[in-house]
Scaffold this active site. Structure first.
Site, PDB file in Angstrom:
ATOM      1  N   LYS A   1      -5.090   6.756  14.018  1.00 26.27           N
ATOM      2  CA  LYS A   1      -5.193   5.678  13.037  1.00 26.27           C
ATOM      3  C   LYS A   1      -5.120   4.329  13.750  1.00 26.27           C
ATOM      4  O   LYS A   1      -4.271   4.133  14.646  1.00 26.27           O
ATOM      5  CB  LYS A   1      -4.066   5.797  12.016  1.00 26.27           C
ATOM      6  CG  LYS A   1      -4.110   4.762  10.889  1.00 26.27           C
ATOM      7  CD  LYS A   1      -2.977   5.004   9.905  1.00 26.27           C
ATOM      8  CE  LYS A   1      -2.981   4.029   8.738  1.00 26.27           C
ATOM      9  NZ  LYS A   1      -1.879   4.312   7.791  1.00 26.27           N
TER      10      LYS A   1
ATOM     11  N   SER B   1      -3.466   4.622   3.176  1.00 20.77           N
ATOM     12  CA  SER B   1      -4.143   3.759   4.123  1.00 20.77           C
ATOM     13  C   SER B   1      -4.747   4.505   5.308  1.00 20.77           C
ATOM     14  O   SER B   1      -5.518   3.920   6.058  1.00 20.77           O
ATOM     15  CB  SER B   1      -3.148   2.726   4.634  1.00 20.77           C
ATOM     16  OG  SER B   1      -2.068   3.364   5.294  1.00 20.77           O
TER      17      SER B   1
ATOM     18  N   SER C   1       0.512   6.913   2.184  1.00 19.13           N
ATOM     19  CA  SER C   1      -0.696   6.827   3.016  1.00 19.13           C
ATOM     20  C   SER C   1      -1.043   8.028   3.851  1.00 19.13           C
ATOM     21  O   SER C   1      -2.058   8.004   4.543  1.00 19.13           O
ATOM     22  CB  SER C   1      -0.572   5.624   3.943  1.00 19.13           C
ATOM     23  OG  SER C   1      -0.719   4.445   3.201  1.00 19.13           O
TER      24      SER C   1
END
Ligand SMILES: NC(=O)CC(=O)O
Length: 414
Positions: A62, A131, A155
């Protein structure tokens, strides 16, 4: 999807080389990335280790997690040219295990609620969630066998459920968040995405250096408490149906399942999450807010504007509320109580549109409690969108959460 354990087995018995496994991933990326848009960048020449328990396993990182070999842009033009000098410790750990951090995956800006351009691999007109959008979408699209994400609200669990993959938000601080862009130091938790429960358990056991986490099939039938988190708005019908189907499958597999009403203080803790999160984000993103407020996306800018008014006394009160709820949670998981909780992973399937990332209301309390959460896919809507459930264990009992999720996964497969 690409099973991490399947790739490891093929490498271990010589049917596949580590380089061949990375080539497989590159081919899958070439085939699916144009429609999914899960990746920020791909390393053209990663080191592919010849040995190690994760040799040949390409991993998505990420893009708020520092990488020395690739830029880290936080999903924001503010960090467009930012290139960390060092790997975050979790990335260094992956490399020490032989894995290849091959790609950075899309993140919402600073891991908040403003959407990415990533599409849900099951339906391009629907959000993959956030996210950790790119990590969930890349695993679901069969582009990667493993990806890292983070959770401050929902997330990891929410995008994993929307994309039909297994997501694990481990116990708080099981994995070090050093080198991960901070939003809230009391909440931010590193997590991961994989094709199946056993794949995720294997990866987490190695990352955390805790082999017991990987023994998901311990044969024991757990006591499962069904919680519906009535302090939140009710879920969509498909979420309730998935919860019922997972509970029935668990019972068929020998689990003892019963409904459990959470004491009122958990609703108070649920309400306290936002105060803690946003008061800490105001400090964690103070430089960005002061120097680049106009470059912040609308939802984040509005949240930080509002956070300027949070009183320190309110923050301290919220922390006390959370502390008392964590102590009460020990009573919930008492000796004669449930081994795990089973609840909704998200309000339903992935919402239509790419202008939002969905609602984390069924995740936020558990992030605040710091307990291990695992989501696994249960069924599909008529439109083909996945719907998952969430398995929760007591703090530090990550292996039990994974074992119960594995039991449900096997029972659903029949
Ligand atoms: N970072 C977060 O967990 C916010 C979200 O739930 O989207």
């Amino acid at each position: 999807m690409l099973s991490l354990l399947d790739l490891c087995a093929r490498i271990d018995d010589g049917r596949l080389t580590p380089e061949g496994a990375v080539r497989l991933v590159r081919a899958a990326i070439a085939a699916r990335e144009p429609e999914v848009g899960a990746l920020v960048c791909v390393d053209p020449a990663p080191v592919v280790a010849a040995a190690g328990p994760l040799a040949g396993i390409a991993v998505g990182i990420k893009d708020i997690i520092d990488t020395a070999d690739l830029p880290t842009r936080m999903g924001s033009a503010i960090y467009e040219s930012w290139h960390p000098r060092a790997d975050a410790p979790v990335v260094a750990r992956l490399k020490s295990l032989g894995a290849a951090p091959l790609a950075k995956t899309t993140t919402t800006p600073f891991a908040f609620l403003d959407p990415t351009a990533t599409r849900n691999p099951h339906h391009p007109g629907h959000t993959p969630g956030g996210s950790s959008a790119g990590s969930a979408a890349a695993v679901a699209a069969g582009m990667l066998p493993l990806a890292l994400g983070t959770q401050t609200g929902g997330s990891v669990i929410r995008p994993a459920a929307f994309c039909g993959v297994v997501g694990v938000k481990p116990s708080f601080r099981l994995l070090p968040t050093v080198g991960v862009k901070c939003y809230s130091w009391a909440l931010d938790t590193l997590g991961l995405f994989a094709a199946g429960v056993a794949d995720a358990a294997h990866a987490l056991a190695l990352l955390a250096d805790r082999p017991a986490i990987g023994r998901t099939h311990d044969g024991s039938a757990p006591r499962i408490g069904i919680v519906r988190q009535e302090f939140c708005a009710a879920p969509d019908p498909e979420a309730e149906a998935a919860l019922g189907r997972a509970a029935a499958a668990a019972e068929r597999a020998g689990a003892v399942v019963h409904d459990l009403a959470l004491p009122a203080r958990f609703g108070e803790a649920y309400a306290a999450h936002g105060t803690i999160q946003d008061y800490e984000a105001r400090q964690a993103l103070a430089w960005e807010y002061a120097a680049h407020r106009d470059a912040l996306p609308p939802r984040l800018r509005a949240a930080l504007d509002a956070a300027q008014g949070i009183e320190t006394a309110a923050y301290d009160a919220a922390r006390r509320t959370a502390h008392h709820a964590r102590r009460s949670l020990k009573d919930v998981f008492s000796e004669d109580g449930p081994d795990v909780l089973l609840t909704y992973a998200a309000p339903g399937a992935a919402p239509a549109g790419l202008d939002q990332t969905g609602d984390s209301r069924f995740n936020r309390l558990w992030t605040l409690m710091g307990v291990p959460c695992v989501t696994l896919p249960v069924e599909r809507t008529p439109a083909g969108l996945p719907v998952g459930v969430q398995v929760i264990a007591r703090f530090g009992d990550d292996g039990r959460a994974l074992a119960a999720a594995g039991l449900i996964e096997r029972a659903l497969r029949g």
